[in-house]
Design an enzyme around this catalytic site. Structure first.
Site, mmCIF file in Angstrom:
data_model
loop_
_atom_site.group_PDB
_atom_site.id
_atom_site.type_symbol
_atom_site.label_atom_id
_atom_site.label_comp_id
_atom_site.label_asym_id
_atom_site.label_seq_id
_atom_site.Cartn_x
_atom_site.Cartn_y
_atom_site.Cartn_z
ATOM 1 N N GLY A 240 0.826 -1.202 0.000
ATOM 2 C CA GLY A 240 0.000 0.000 0.000
ATOM 3 C C GLY A 240 0.860 1.252 0.000
ATOM 4 O O GLY A 240 1.936 1.287 0.589
ATOM 5 N N GLY B 13 4.403 -7.530 4.888
ATOM 6 C CA GLY B 13 4.480 -8.539 3.838
ATOM 7 C C GLY B 13 5.652 -8.301 2.912
ATOM 8 O O GLY B 13 6.382 -9.230 2.539
ATOM 9 N N ILE C 233 1.227 2.962 7.018
ATOM 10 C CA ILE C 233 0.418 3.851 7.851
ATOM 11 C C ILE C 233 -0.010 3.147 9.130
ATOM 12 O O ILE C 233 -0.313 3.794 10.129
ATOM 13 C CB ILE C 233 -0.824 4.379 7.096
ATOM 14 N N ASP C 234 -0.026 1.808 9.114
ATOM 15 C CA ASP C 234 -0.525 1.047 10.261
ATOM 16 C C ASP C 234 0.431 1.019 11.453
ATOM 17 O O ASP C 234 0.037 0.642 12.550
ATOM 18 C CB ASP C 234 -0.837 -0.394 9.848
ATOM 19 N N MET D 78 -8.739 2.996 9.521
ATOM 20 C CA MET D 78 -7.935 1.871 9.058
ATOM 21 C C MET D 78 -7.184 1.204 10.205
ATOM 22 O O MET D 78 -6.640 1.873 11.081
ATOM 23 C CB MET D 78 -6.965 2.318 7.972
ATOM 24 N N GLY D 79 -7.152 -0.098 10.166
ATOM 25 C CA GLY D 79 -6.505 -0.901 11.188
ATOM 26 C C GLY D 79 -7.132 -2.282 11.194
ATOM 27 O O GLY D 79 -8.026 -2.565 11.984
ATOM 28 N N HIS D 80 -6.682 -3.125 10.260
ATOM 29 C CA HIS D 80 -7.281 -4.461 10.107
ATOM 30 C C HIS D 80 -6.823 -5.421 11.196
ATOM 31 O O HIS D 80 -7.624 -6.128 11.801
ATOM 32 C CB HIS D 80 -6.935 -5.023 8.730
ATOM 33 N N ARG E 274 -25.092 7.354 12.538
ATOM 34 C CA ARG E 274 -24.551 7.450 11.185
ATOM 35 C C ARG E 274 -23.136 6.865 11.157
ATOM 36 O O ARG E 274 -22.455 6.811 12.177
ATOM 37 C CB ARG E 274 -24.490 8.917 10.716
#
Length: 358
Positions: free
Chosen positions: A11, A114, A136-137, A179-181, A276
């Site tokens: 990414g 990765g 970014i993570d 974001m943050g899987h 929302r």
């Protein structure tokens, strides 16, 4: 003649160009022999298929503030590294062949977990590799920080800031997906910086009952609205106890776009509040790098270049305890850096009254 290659993998993020600029300027400034610089296009795919072009210092002039990557990037999953491409090309032999074709003395790889695993594999195959920690993570093991992280926090925080006014105006609960899987560094930092009432991250499994209690308590205290920051990989305590395969099956069967929508629906049902969802998504990867990222990215480029000139390979540049250093790829490849649920920052957030749903 010193020949180096630059490659950005996985990414994109805001400070890739700044890092490459640091490498090139330092190499050209410090090398005692002529330098030839090659930009590998579109990540490892460019190294597999021989797509590259020569870089001059002018190509890196003015890119300090430019997001994305001037070389292009792509994802080449490590778990499929030994699986031939669709056209039958064997990835690792092809990368070794093209590395030797370019007569490289060193390949600089800018990438996350990765990509770092693949870099380690190539180093084990005899290639001179230096990895620079991009994501970014902020989940790359072995370094306190990665470039791209602080810029992503800023984007996510601005999103939370902007939501405050509309949430207050309408008296709504807003669920903001950050974001943050697998790890929760961005939602944790952005949630605190943005004044969230609830922060849900993968490292701290939550119970919906506790999330609802926090929202209801805020209303009792006179709060007109509530902000719930949710990591992409937020997980309930029940889900965390599931076998891995069962949990993956449950996620695959999800009807809604993401966990944030499930959480929003459940909050609405339990509280009767208007809820929302906001998803800043890939804007968190975009735009110009912030000042902290520009500085750290430049440091990474400089230290990587100096390591190359010293003949140190098979390493990743890192920052530990506020000191720049080099760590062996064998020590960092395949490891993730998780948020410590007992860390000072989590403890302090809880002291503020922020709920993690645990």
């Amino acid at each position: 003649m010193l020949r180096i290659g630059l490659l950005t993998s996985g990414g994109d993020c805001q400070a890739l160009n700044a890092t490459m600029r640091g490498v090139v300027k330092t190499i050209l400034n410090k090398s005692k022999e002529p330098v030839e610089i090659w930009g590998i296009e579109d990540g490892y795919q460019g190294l597999i298929y021989g797509r590259w072009h020569k870089l001059e210092w002018q190509n890196l002039s003015g890119v300090l503030t430019q997001g994305g990557t001037i070389l292009g990037t792509s994802r080449t999953p490590f778990k499929r590294l030994d699986t031939p491409e669709a056209d039958g090309v064997d990835k690792v032999p092809a990368m070794k062949r093209n590395y030797n074709k370019l007569k490289l003395d060193c390949l600089f790889m800018l990438g996350g977990n990765g990509s770092t695993k693949t870099a380690n594999r190539l180093a084990q195959e005899g290639l001179n590799i230096i990895a620079l920690p991009k994501t970014i993570d902020n989940d790359t093991w072995g370094t306190d920080i990665t470039f791209g992280f602080t810029s992503a926090i800023d984007v996510a925080t601005r999103c939370i800031d902007d939501i405050h006014t509309t949430a207050s105006s309408h008296g709504r609960v807003f669920v903001i997906e950050i974001m943050g899987h697998k790890v929760g560094w961005i939602p944790l930092h952005a949630g605190i910086a943005g004044g969230a009432d609830v922060i849900l991250i993968p490292e701290i499994p939550y119970e919906m009952e506790n999330v609802v209690k926090a929202i209801e308590q805020r209303e009792k205290d006179g709060g007109r609205f509530a902000i719930v920051v949710v990591a992409e990989g937020a997980i309930t305590k029940e889900e965390a106890a599931m076998p891995k395969k069962a949990y993956k099956k449950k996620v695959a069967a999800r009807v809604k776009p993401s966990v944030a929508y499930d959480i929003a629906e459940e909050i609405a049902q339990r509280t009767g509040r208007e809820v929302r969802v906001a998803v800043p998504g890939h804007t968190q990867r975009g735009g110009a790098p912030d000042s902290q990222d520009r500085i750290f990215a430049t440091q990474c480029g400089v230290e990587g270049a100096l390591a190359c000139l010293r003949g140190e390979f098979g390493i990743m540049v890192a920052k530990r305890n506020n000191k720049m250093c080099c760590v062996p790829l064998t020590e960092v490849a395949g490891k993730l850096k998780y948020v410590d649920p007992e860390s000072d920052l989590v403890r302090e957030a809880k002291a503020l009254g922020i709920s993690f749903g645990d």
